[in-house]
Design an enzyme around this catalytic site. Structure first.
Site, PDB file in Angstrom:
ATOM      1  CE1 TYR A  92       0.109   5.843  70.928  1.00  0.00           C
ATOM      2  CE2 TYR A  92       2.357   6.516  70.396  1.00  0.00           C
ATOM      3  CZ  TYR A  92       1.005   6.449  70.068  1.00  0.00           C
ATOM      4  OH  TYR A  92       0.564   7.016  68.898  1.00  0.00           O
ATOM      5  CB  ALA A  93       1.670   1.828  77.689  1.00  0.00           C
ATOM      6  CB  THR A  94       6.815   3.614  79.284  1.00  0.00           C
ATOM      7  OG1 THR A  94       8.106   2.995  79.363  1.00  0.00           O
ATOM      8  CG2 THR A  94       6.724   4.745  80.270  1.00  0.00           C
ATOM      9  CE1 TYR A  95       6.864  -2.328  86.010  1.00  0.00           C
ATOM     10  CE2 TYR A  95       9.208  -1.986  85.633  1.00  0.00           C
ATOM     11  CZ  TYR A  95       8.178  -2.439  86.428  1.00  0.00           C
ATOM     12  OH  TYR A  95       8.443  -3.000  87.651  1.00  0.00           O
ATOM     13  CB  SER A 150      10.648   5.005  77.569  1.00  0.00           C
ATOM     14  OG  SER A 150      10.727   3.651  77.192  1.00  0.00           O
ATOM     15  N   GLY A 191       8.944  10.496  77.498  1.00  0.00           N
ATOM     16  CA  GLY A 191       7.596  11.034  77.308  1.00  0.00           C
ATOM     17  C   GLY A 191       7.493  12.345  78.057  1.00  0.00           C
ATOM     18  CB  CYS A 207       7.363   2.979  73.366  1.00  0.00           C
ATOM     19  SG  CYS A 207       8.373   3.051  74.859  1.00  0.00           S
ATOM     20  NE  ARG A 212       4.389   9.184  80.210  1.00  0.00           N
ATOM     21  CZ  ARG A 212       4.036   8.201  79.379  1.00  0.00           C
ATOM     22  NH1 ARG A 212       3.808   8.448  78.110  1.00  0.00           N
ATOM     23  NH2 ARG A 212       3.879   6.973  79.817  1.00  0.00           N
ATOM     24  N   GLY A 244       9.438  13.143  81.652  1.00  0.00           N
ATOM     25  CA  GLY A 244      10.835  13.001  81.274  1.00  0.00           C
ATOM     26  C   GLY A 244      11.181  11.644  80.708  1.00  0.00           C
TER      27      GLY A 244
END
Length: 190
Positions: free
Chosen positions: A51-54, A120, A122, A151, A48, A133
């Protein structure tokens, strides 16, 4: 998710919205720098944008499998942002979407008026159909966000509805209330 996307691409299914929760994990897009990832949380690269998300308990995660022909690729993100802003407004939490300045890191997502990020976004579009999503922070373990660069924004402050409710000296809405508001906002007019 690939099966859902293929079904939509082939016209075997209508647009779909899946609302769920995840075990604790960090997901990240291919542009994420290795130094932005956590050393002490599971992390998995996904196909997707962003960037990085939790993702974890206490979040409402939404996967959209939507044909973008009616809206267009840029408009689908704006539609999602505006729907989440509306849902949060119905729940008593002012929220905004932000425009990304030219050349800056993406500000896609949903923010408080004082620029803390509460959701967030993505997504990926393959052959005209979205996947992935959003992740809306209801009451997750917010310390997870202190262990990586969320992000791609080193200076972002992530916030939850529980924290915002505490600031307003009121109770946190239930998972069901949040889910129902998001569902209503994203399916209005469908």
């Amino acid at each position: 998710m690939n099966t859902w996307v293929e079904e939509r691409q082939q016209g075997l299914a209508e647009d779909r919205l899946f609302l769920l929760s995840h075990p604790p994990i960090v997901t990240y897009g291919p542009r994420t720098k290795p130094e932005d990832l956590p050393a002490d949380l599971p992390a998995v690269q996904v196909d997707r944008g962003g960037y990085a998300t939790y993702h974890g308990p206490g979040q409402l995660v939404g996967y959209l499998v939507v044909d973008v022909k009616a809206r267009g690729p840029v408009d689908i993100v704006r539609w999602l942002e505006n729907g989440l802003v509306d849902a949060l407004g119905w729940l008593g939490f002012p929220a905004v979407r932000r425009e990304t300045p030219k050349g800056a890191s993406s500000l896609a997502g949903v923010w408080t008026p004082d620029h803390r990020k509460v959701a967030s976004i993505g997504m990926r579009i393959r052959r005209g159909v979205t996947s992935h999503g959003f992740a809306l922070n209801v009451d997750p373990d917010m310390t997870a966000f202190h262990r990586f660069t969320a992000c791609g924004l080193a200076d972002v402050t992530m916030v939850s509805l529980a924290e915002l409710a505490a600031e307003q000296r009121r109770g946190t809405p239930s998972d069901a209330e949040v889910r129902d508001a998001v569902f209503a906002a994203l399916t209005a007019g469908s």
